[in-house]
Design a protein around this motif. Structure first.
Motif, PDB file in Angstrom:
ATOM      1  N   THR A  72      39.304  37.904  43.720  1.00 36.28           N
ATOM      2  CA  THR A  72      38.531  39.043  44.228  1.00 36.28           C
ATOM      3  C   THR A  72      37.356  39.363  43.305  1.00 36.28           C
ATOM      4  O   THR A  72      36.230  39.592  43.765  1.00 36.28           O
ATOM      5  N   LEU A  73      37.608  39.396  41.999  1.00 35.28           N
ATOM      6  CA  LEU A  73      36.529  39.653  41.045  1.00 35.28           C
ATOM      7  C   LEU A  73      35.479  38.546  41.093  1.00 35.28           C
ATOM      8  O   LEU A  73      34.274  38.806  40.984  1.00 35.28           O
ATOM      9  N   LEU A  74      35.934  37.307  41.266  1.00 32.23           N
ATOM     10  CA  LEU A  74      34.998  36.183  41.378  1.00 32.23           C
ATOM     11  C   LEU A  74      34.127  36.345  42.619  1.00 32.23           C
ATOM     12  O   LEU A  74      32.911  36.110  42.570  1.00 32.23           O
ATOM     13  N   SER A  75      34.742  36.758  43.732  1.00 31.80           N
ATOM     14  CA  SER A  75      33.986  36.959  44.966  1.00 31.80           C
ATOM     15  C   SER A  75      32.894  38.012  44.783  1.00 31.80           C
ATOM     16  O   SER A  75      31.743  37.816  45.191  1.00 31.80           O
ATOM     17  N   MET A  76      33.249  39.132  44.152  1.00 34.04           N
ATOM     18  CA  MET A  76      32.288  40.214  43.949  1.00 34.04           C
ATOM     19  C   MET A  76      31.163  39.793  43.004  1.00 34.04           C
ATOM     20  O   MET A  76      29.994  40.105  43.230  1.00 34.04           O
ATOM     21  N   SER A  77      31.510  39.059  41.949  1.00 33.79           N
ATOM     22  CA  SER A  77      30.499  38.661  40.961  1.00 33.79           C
ATOM     23  C   SER A  77      29.556  37.601  41.516  1.00 33.79           C
ATOM     24  O   SER A  77      28.339  37.644  41.265  1.00 33.79           O
ATOM     25  N   THR A  78      30.085  36.637  42.294  1.00 40.54           N
ATOM     26  CA  THR A  78      29.208  35.596  42.846  1.00 40.54           C
ATOM     27  C   THR A  78      28.261  36.175  43.899  1.00 40.54           C
ATOM     28  O   THR A  78      27.129  35.702  44.046  1.00 40.54           O
ATOM     29  N   LYS A  79      28.718  37.196  44.630  1.00 38.44           N
ATOM     30  CA  LYS A  79      27.826  37.866  45.588  1.00 38.44           C
ATOM     31  C   LYS A  79      26.646  38.511  44.859  1.00 38.44           C
ATOM     32  O   LYS A  79      25.528  38.527  45.364  1.00 38.44           O
TER      33      LYS A  79
ATOM     34  N   MET B 143      51.546  51.092  48.454  1.00 34.87           N
ATOM     35  CA  MET B 143      52.043  49.915  49.166  1.00 34.87           C
ATOM     36  C   MET B 143      51.843  48.657  48.327  1.00 34.87           C
ATOM     37  O   MET B 143      52.722  47.796  48.233  1.00 34.87           O
ATOM     38  N   SER B 144      50.682  48.557  47.687  1.00 34.73           N
ATOM     39  CA  SER B 144      50.346  47.384  46.876  1.00 34.73           C
ATOM     40  C   SER B 144      51.248  47.285  45.649  1.00 34.73           C
ATOM     41  O   SER B 144      51.757  46.205  45.323  1.00 34.73           O
ATOM     42  N   PHE B 145      51.446  48.431  44.969  1.00 31.96           N
ATOM     43  CA  PHE B 145      52.337  48.434  43.802  1.00 31.96           C
ATOM     44  C   PHE B 145      53.743  48.022  44.226  1.00 31.96           C
ATOM     45  O   PHE B 145      54.388  47.202  43.558  1.00 31.96           O
ATOM     46  N   GLY B 146      54.226  48.588  45.324  1.00 32.44           N
ATOM     47  CA  GLY B 146      55.561  48.252  45.809  1.00 32.44           C
ATOM     48  C   GLY B 146      55.683  46.795  46.193  1.00 32.44           C
ATOM     49  O   GLY B 146      56.739  46.180  46.013  1.00 32.44           O
ATOM     50  N   SER B 147      54.605  46.224  46.721  1.00 30.53           N
ATOM     51  CA  SER B 147      54.629  44.807  47.072  1.00 30.53           C
ATOM     52  C   SER B 147      54.877  43.944  45.841  1.00 30.53           C
ATOM     53  O   SER B 147      55.724  43.045  45.850  1.00 30.53           O
ATOM     54  N   GLY B 148      54.144  44.224  44.768  1.00 32.00           N
ATOM     55  CA  GLY B 148      54.342  43.466  43.532  1.00 32.00           C
ATOM     56  C   GLY B 148      55.694  43.724  42.905  1.00 32.00           C
ATOM     57  O   GLY B 148      56.373  42.799  42.450  1.00 32.00           O
ATOM     58  N   TYR B 149      56.113  45.002  42.895  1.00 37.01           N
ATOM     59  CA  TYR B 149      57.359  45.377  42.226  1.00 37.01           C
ATOM     60  C   TYR B 149      58.584  44.840  42.978  1.00 37.01           C
ATOM     61  O   TYR B 149      59.441  44.166  42.385  1.00 37.01           O
ATOM     62  N   PHE B 150      58.660  45.102  44.267  1.00 34.96           N
ATOM     63  CA  PHE B 150      59.854  44.722  45.021  1.00 34.96           C
ATOM     64  C   PHE B 150      59.903  43.224  45.325  1.00 34.96           C
ATOM     65  O   PHE B 150      60.991  42.663  45.472  1.00 34.96           O
ATOM     66  N   SER B 151      58.735  42.567  45.399  1.00 39.06           N
ATOM     67  CA  SER B 151      58.765  41.112  45.554  1.00 39.06           C
ATOM     68  C   SER B 151      59.306  40.468  44.285  1.00 39.06           C
ATOM     69  O   SER B 151      60.094  39.515  44.342  1.00 39.06           O
TER      70      SER B 151
ATOM     71  N   SER C 138      41.361  60.696  56.496  1.00 42.98           N
ATOM     72  CA  SER C 138      40.890  60.738  55.111  1.00 42.98           C
ATOM     73  C   SER C 138      40.871  59.343  54.482  1.00 42.98           C
ATOM     74  O   SER C 138      41.894  58.649  54.438  1.00 42.98           O
ATOM     75  N   THR C 139      39.720  58.945  53.977  1.00 45.61           N
ATOM     76  CA  THR C 139      39.609  57.664  53.271  1.00 45.61           C
ATOM     77  C   THR C 139      40.387  57.693  51.968  1.00 45.61           C
ATOM     78  O   THR C 139      41.008  56.697  51.574  1.00 45.61           O
ATOM     79  N   TRP C 140      40.378  58.844  51.290  1.00 46.49           N
ATOM     80  CA  TRP C 140      41.119  58.965  50.031  1.00 46.49           C
ATOM     81  C   TRP C 140      42.622  58.836  50.253  1.00 46.49           C
ATOM     82  O   TRP C 140      43.325  58.223  49.445  1.00 46.49           O
ATOM     83  N   LEU C 141      43.139  59.403  51.341  1.00 42.52           N
ATOM     84  CA  LEU C 141      44.556  59.257  51.660  1.00 42.52           C
ATOM     85  C   LEU C 141      44.886  57.792  51.920  1.00 42.52           C
ATOM     86  O   LEU C 141      45.917  57.285  51.453  1.00 42.52           O
ATOM     87  N   PHE C 142      44.024  57.106  52.642  1.00 39.68           N
ATOM     88  CA  PHE C 142      44.201  55.674  52.885  1.00 39.68           C
ATOM     89  C   PHE C 142      44.284  54.909  51.567  1.00 39.68           C
ATOM     90  O   PHE C 142      45.167  54.056  51.372  1.00 39.68           O
ATOM     91  N   ILE C 143      43.382  55.219  50.642  1.00 37.45           N
ATOM     92  CA  ILE C 143      43.349  54.509  49.360  1.00 37.45           C
ATOM     93  C   ILE C 143      44.611  54.773  48.545  1.00 37.45           C
ATOM     94  O   ILE C 143      45.197  53.848  47.959  1.00 37.45           O
ATOM     95  N   ILE C 144      45.068  56.031  48.508  1.00 42.38           N
ATOM     96  CA  ILE C 144      46.263  56.383  47.724  1.00 42.38           C
ATOM     97  C   ILE C 144      47.499  55.697  48.286  1.00 42.38           C
ATOM     98  O   ILE C 144      48.305  55.111  47.535  1.00 42.38           O
TER      99      ILE C 144
ATOM    100  N   VAL D 279      36.536  46.412  47.301  1.00 41.44           N
ATOM    101  CA  VAL D 279      37.205  47.284  46.334  1.00 41.44           C
ATOM    102  C   VAL D 279      38.462  47.916  46.918  1.00 41.44           C
ATOM    103  O   VAL D 279      39.541  47.864  46.312  1.00 41.44           O
ATOM    104  N   THR D 280      38.357  48.540  48.106  1.00 42.34           N
ATOM    105  CA  THR D 280      39.476  49.316  48.652  1.00 42.34           C
ATOM    106  C   THR D 280      40.572  48.440  49.250  1.00 42.34           C
ATOM    107  O   THR D 280      41.709  48.887  49.389  1.00 42.34           O
ATOM    108  N   THR D 281      40.242  47.191  49.587  1.00 39.64           N
ATOM    109  CA  THR D 281      41.260  46.295  50.149  1.00 39.64           C
ATOM    110  C   THR D 281      41.691  45.244  49.133  1.00 39.64           C
ATOM    111  O   THR D 281      42.815  45.270  48.635  1.00 39.64           O
ATOM    112  N   PHE D 282      40.792  44.342  48.789  1.00 44.36           N
ATOM    113  CA  PHE D 282      41.194  43.172  48.005  1.00 44.36           C
ATOM    114  C   PHE D 282      41.431  43.500  46.526  1.00 44.36           C
ATOM    115  O   PHE D 282      42.480  43.147  45.964  1.00 44.36           O
ATOM    116  N   LEU D 283      40.475  44.156  45.881  1.00 42.54           N
ATOM    117  CA  LEU D 283      40.648  44.453  44.459  1.00 42.54           C
ATOM    118  C   LEU D 283      41.807  45.417  44.250  1.00 42.54           C
ATOM    119  O   LEU D 283      42.650  45.208  43.367  1.00 42.54           O
ATOM    120  N   GLN D 284      41.862  46.470  45.056  1.00 44.75           N
ATOM    121  CA  GLN D 284      42.935  47.445  44.896  1.00 44.75           C
ATOM    122  C   GLN D 284      44.303  46.804  45.089  1.00 44.75           C
ATOM    123  O   GLN D 284      45.204  46.982  44.272  1.00 44.75           O
TER     124      GLN D 284
END
Length: 450
Positions: A200-207, A395-403, A384-390, A324-329
């Motif tokens: 994700t960081l590579l994608s943003m930097s190459t753009k 969900m993302s943390f749980g994906s890494g933790y529970f997997s 709310s976009t902020w609610l979506f992000i939170i 940022v809100t999807t891939f990096l987060q």
């Protein structure tokens, strides 16, 4: 060390001598955590080529290579061309061509006995994936619009072979790690999530650096190839480590003790017994990845800040909102979750199903966010976009933790002699969850826009 206690790499062809390694032999230390970091590197390696491919596929394949009469200005990166059936449907073709062979090869890898065991499978799998990456790189600067059907066919075949070989490689790495101490299985998950963050960081930097999709593609696949080379070299270093040899030899000895009994009952009976022991955790593995892939990236990337007919009003440049809100987060929080799983294991294996099943509630939440605002027919309950992000961060943390937890628990809640097969079964259920989640994303889109 006497000849009676000579240690050998996991699954290398060998006879288990009557003189066994004594049980009281002290467990060697993983000096400098070298084995852990090698396993982590292979976690990165199992996903790097595919992550690079899907990240660049829209700009490179769909928006340039699969167009008829395509041209590109090498200075500005501007692309012209006419849409084709290949460009319009490339993402669907790519999903089917990648995940079906991956799933089938994962399944076959559990049951088929290959000379050289896991070591041979990993070496061959890595080599085939590397050849597929090189094949893709060869055609980056080659004019292909004059033989578009042939190039499309070659691309799909390459994707099929790459993901089939990668399925064997990934499944074998999980089988290998399952016979090492608890945290080493989680090292694979940490590597997977670290890979996503890096891409994700590579994608943003190459753009930011260049608009030329050909140069970006060459950079992407070059990095993927270099990663595979390091994985290949590190695997041969791994096999020489005394820490690795100790656990792989002990696991081989435990399997040998059970083979006579298994031969009497039949090998399939042994697989069935392993499946029954590991089943609760296998379902946990499946559900974690099913929920995650139902939402990420197929739903999250289409959640917008601007309402239907409205304007963008979020404190991020609009062209980086999705990055940022999807891939990096997702990748950052999933990486953090997998790190935490290696340090703190809660809940216990028999209670893990509770939070895993509760994660299913994420699906209706994201459906009723501002997902596909221009074409949806269902109402939006969470604007709310902020609610979506939170919520997306949780969900993302749980994906890494529970997997991480479910993969570690799978091989450690069965008899040690069954750990390798259980680890490979977990790899299959992981891919099954991914495939099912990707398919369910299509169902979500249909329901929301019907």
């Amino acid at each position: 060390m006497s000849a009676a206690v000579e240690l050998q790499p996991l699954n290398e062809a060998k006879k288990v001598e009557d003189a066994e390694v004594e049980e009281e032999t002290p467990e060697p230390e993983d000096k400098g955590n070298l084995v852990f970091y090698i396993i982590l590197l292979h976690g990165i390696g199992t996903l790097m080529p595919w992550n690079m491919l899907i990240t660049i596929s829209y700009d490179y394949f769909e928006s340039y290579k699969m167009l008829a009469n395509s041209t590109i200005d090498m200075d500005t990166g501007k692309v012209t061309g006419d849409p084709t059936v290949y460009s319009s449907n490339f993402q669907s073709f790519q999903t089917i061509a990648s995940q079906v062979p991956n799933l089938l090869l994962n399944l076959l890898n559990i049951f088929i006995v290959v000379k050289g065991g896991l070591a041979g499978r990993i070496t061959v799998g890595l080599s085939i994936v590397a050849v597929c990456v090189i094949t893709t790189m060869i055609f980056i600067y080659v004019e292909t619009s004059t033989w578009l059907t042939g190039f499309f066919t070659l691309t799909i075949i390459t994707i099929i072979v790459l993901n089939g070989a990668n399925g064997v490689y990934q499944n074998s790495i999980f089988g290998l790690a399952s016979e090492l101490p608890f945290k080493y299985t989680n090292a694979v998950i940490i590597g997977n999530n670290l890979c996503g963050t890096f891409v994700t960081l590579l994608s943003m930097s190459t753009k930011a650096v260049t608009r030329n999709i050909l140069d970006r593609s060459f950079a992407y696949f070059s990095i993927a190839l270099i990663t595979l080379v390091f994985c290949f070299i590190s695997f041969h270093i791994l096999k020489k480590q005394r820490f690795y040899q100790f656990y792989s030899t002990r696991a081989e000895r435990q399997r040998a003790k059970n083979e006579e009994a298994a031969d009497n009952e039949g090998k399939m009976a042994n697989y069935i017994a392993t499946f029954k022991e590991a089943f609760p955790q296998l379902i946990n593995v499946f559900l974690v990845f099913f929920v995650t892939l139902s939402i990420f990236p197929g739903v999250m990337m289409y959640v917008k800040d601007e309402k239907k007919g409205g304007t963008y009003d979020f404190p991020l440049p609009q062209n980086y909102f999705m990055d940022v809100t999807t891939f990096l987060q997702f990748n950052v929080f999933a990486f953090i979750g997998s790190i935490v799983a290696g340090r703190k294991q809660w809940p216990a294996p028999n209670k893990l199903w509770i939070p895993v099943y509760l994660r299913l509630l994420y699906i209706p939440f994201f459906i009723f966010c501002n997902y596909l605002p221009e074409t949806r027919t269902l109402p939006v309950f969470f604007e709310s976009t902020w609610l979506f992000i939170i919520v997306a961060a949780s969900m993302s943390f749980g994906s890494g933790y529970f997997s991480g937890l479910s993969m570690m628990y799978t091989s450690k809640t069965v008899d040690p002699s069954k750990a390798q097969v259980a680890g490979m079964m977990a790899g299959f259920f992981l891919i099954s969850g991914i495939v099912s989640g990707l398919i369910f994303t299509m169902v979500i889109k249909f329901v929301v826009t019907a």
